[in-house]
Design a protein around this motif. Structure first.
Motif, PDB file in Angstrom:
ATOM      1  N   THR A   1       0.824  -1.216   0.000  1.00 23.63           N
ATOM      2  CA  THR A   1       0.000   0.000   0.000  1.00 23.63           C
ATOM      3  C   THR A   1       0.858   1.265   0.000  1.00 23.63           C
ATOM      4  O   THR A   1       0.396   2.320  -0.450  1.00 23.63           O
TER       5      THR A   1
ATOM      6  N   ARG B   1       1.914   1.450  -3.885  1.00 23.67           N
ATOM      7  CA  ARG B   1       0.867   1.586  -4.890  1.00 23.67           C
ATOM      8  C   ARG B   1       0.236   2.979  -4.798  1.00 23.67           C
ATOM      9  O   ARG B   1      -0.120   3.431  -3.696  1.00 23.67           O
ATOM     10  N   GLU B   2       0.094   3.641  -5.923  1.00 22.83           N
ATOM     11  CA  GLU B   2      -0.439   5.006  -5.932  1.00 22.83           C
ATOM     12  C   GLU B   2      -1.766   5.096  -6.680  1.00 22.83           C
ATOM     13  O   GLU B   2      -1.981   4.381  -7.665  1.00 22.83           O
ATOM     14  N   GLN B   3      -2.642   5.953  -6.176  1.00 22.30           N
ATOM     15  CA  GLN B   3      -3.867   6.354  -6.867  1.00 22.30           C
ATOM     16  C   GLN B   3      -4.028   7.864  -6.667  1.00 22.30           C
ATOM     17  O   GLN B   3      -3.733   8.381  -5.579  1.00 22.30           O
ATOM     18  N   PHE B   4      -4.434   8.532  -7.721  1.00 28.23           N
ATOM     19  CA  PHE B   4      -4.599   9.989  -7.689  1.00 28.23           C
ATOM     20  C   PHE B   4      -3.309  10.687  -7.264  1.00 28.23           C
ATOM     21  O   PHE B   4      -3.329  11.713  -6.574  1.00 28.23           O
ATOM     22  N   GLY B   5      -2.177  10.069  -7.624  1.00 25.06           N
ATOM     23  CA  GLY B   5      -0.887  10.679  -7.330  1.00 25.06           C
ATOM     24  C   GLY B   5      -0.414  10.529  -5.905  1.00 25.06           C
ATOM     25  O   GLY B   5       0.580  11.144  -5.518  1.00 25.06           O
ATOM     26  N   LYS B   6      -1.097   9.683  -5.103  1.00 20.87           N
ATOM     27  CA  LYS B   6      -0.698   9.489  -3.713  1.00 20.87           C
ATOM     28  C   LYS B   6      -0.659   7.992  -3.387  1.00 20.87           C
ATOM     29  O   LYS B   6      -1.435   7.209  -3.943  1.00 20.87           O
TER      30      LYS B   6
ATOM     31  N   VAL C   1      -1.680   4.703  -1.672  1.00 17.53           N
ATOM     32  CA  VAL C   1      -2.980   4.354  -1.099  1.00 17.53           C
ATOM     33  C   VAL C   1      -2.897   4.221   0.418  1.00 17.53           C
ATOM     34  O   VAL C   1      -3.912   4.319   1.117  1.00 17.53           O
TER      35      VAL C   1
ATOM     36  N   PHE D   1      -4.543   6.998   2.379  1.00 12.89           N
ATOM     37  CA  PHE D   1      -5.989   7.146   2.411  1.00 12.89           C
ATOM     38  C   PHE D   1      -6.510   6.714   3.793  1.00 12.89           C
ATOM     39  O   PHE D   1      -6.071   5.709   4.351  1.00 12.89           O
TER      40      PHE D   1
ATOM     41  N   GLY E   1      -6.033  -5.831  -2.974  1.00 17.29           N
ATOM     42  CA  GLY E   1      -6.829  -5.890  -4.197  1.00 17.29           C
ATOM     43  C   GLY E   1      -6.656  -7.229  -4.890  1.00 17.29           C
ATOM     44  O   GLY E   1      -6.445  -8.254  -4.254  1.00 17.29           O
TER      45      GLY E   1
END
Length: 311
Positions: A194, A197-202, A204, A207, A268
């Motif tokens: 985690t 792994r990045e989503q929206f440039g950050k 995860v 989050f 995931g």
């Protein structure tokens, strides 16, 4: 209670981590490092340490995710050391210590199966220690990767009167130590994944929902380790440990399952890939959960113990 390790205990843990965590994770290397006889009597060539030092080795085995017959062999060997004749001890225990002998036991008379049955030189069946020459073993396929077998006795064995409760308590405590390492490694894999792994440039991991799920898994992992240590320590000190073992088994089953589910969720899709290491820790967790009773039977044992106490 203070569970800080002594220098000697830390050395045992470090040696186990070095062997089990590297490419040398083999039965022969464990014997070479004098780890198989850690809790066996010095009179038979063992190190004369306690069940707690054995638990430290098992925790490292769980962390490494390496299937080796440490629990069945050493726990059965402890039964021979405690209840066997001097002749039986000299016959079987030096071979365990040297890595030349694998032992196991049938844990449920109604099912007649044992881990590492086909690999064992002798199996404790009821009140008999039966050599492999007097056994027929049918291999079972398992999702965890640990060998299992249905056992049928075809000849004579040596009498070994081991109380079922004695054997089960130590076997369960050993499984709880394994689960402490398994859950710790599953959590470490999750933290690494985690974070990377990045989503929206950050990452995860930043989050809130991910962090909260990971924090809950961390709490469960700490509870699994502390309750396992408590059970192992009481067994090592020769103190009554039935309730502490039940508590540890509850956390290993209930908390271990929550850690595994959290790890799968936060990974995931890759979490269910059998080529990814998390698969090993998830399936092993499920096996430990169901061996010798899951969370609910552990709570039933505790409830009965509380109800039987005089007011």
């Amino acid at each position: 209670m203070n569970f800080d390790l002594s220098e000697e205990q830390q050395a045992v843990r470090d040696a186990a981590a070095q062997v089990l965590g590297g490419e040398r994770a083999t039965w022969a290397e464990l014997a070479k490092a004098d780890l198989l006889g850690i809790a066996l009597p010095e009179a038979t060539g063992g190190s004369g340490h306690t069940f707690f030092e054995l638990a430290l080795i098992l925790e490292e085995q769980g962390r490494a995710g390496v299937h080796l017959p440490i629990v069945p062999t050493v726990v059965t060997a402890l039964a021979i050391a405690a209840f066997g004749t001097e002749e039986q001890q000299q016959k079987w225990l030096p071979g365990v210590i040297s890595g030349d002998v694998v032992l196991t036991a049938v844990l449920d008379d109604a099912l007649d199966y044992a881990p590492y049955a086909a690999q064992a030189d002798a199996i404790l069946v009821g009140d008999r220690l039966v050599p492999s020459s007097s056994l027929e073993v049918t291999d079972l396929q398992t999702t965890s990767g640990e060998p299992q077998g249905i056992v049928r006795v075809t000849g004579d064995g040596e009498r070994l009167d081991v109380p079922t409760s004695w054997l089960h308590e130590r076997w369960m405590a050993a499984l709880c130590a394994l689960q402490a390492g398994i859950s710790a490694k599953a959590l470490a894999l999750t933290a690494e994944y985690t974070t990377g792994r990045e989503q929206f440039g950050k990452p995860v991991a930043t989050f809130q929902a991910v962090a909260q799920r990971a924090a809950d898994a961390y709490i469960d992992t700490q509870a699994i380790q502390l309750s396992a240590y408590q059970a192992a320590w009481r067994l090592a000190e020769g103190l009554p440990a039935a309730n502490e073992v039940a508590v540890a088994k509850f956390w290993a089953a209930d908390g271990g399952t929550r850690v595994a589910l959290a790890a799968q969720h936060l990974h995931g899709g890759i979490g269910v890939d059998t080529d990814y290491p998390l698969h090993t820790y998830t399936t092993w967790t499920k096996q430990i959960e169901l061996t010798l009773g899951s969370a609910t039977p552990s709570l039933v044992r505790l409830g009965k113990a509380i109800a039987d106490e005089p007011i």
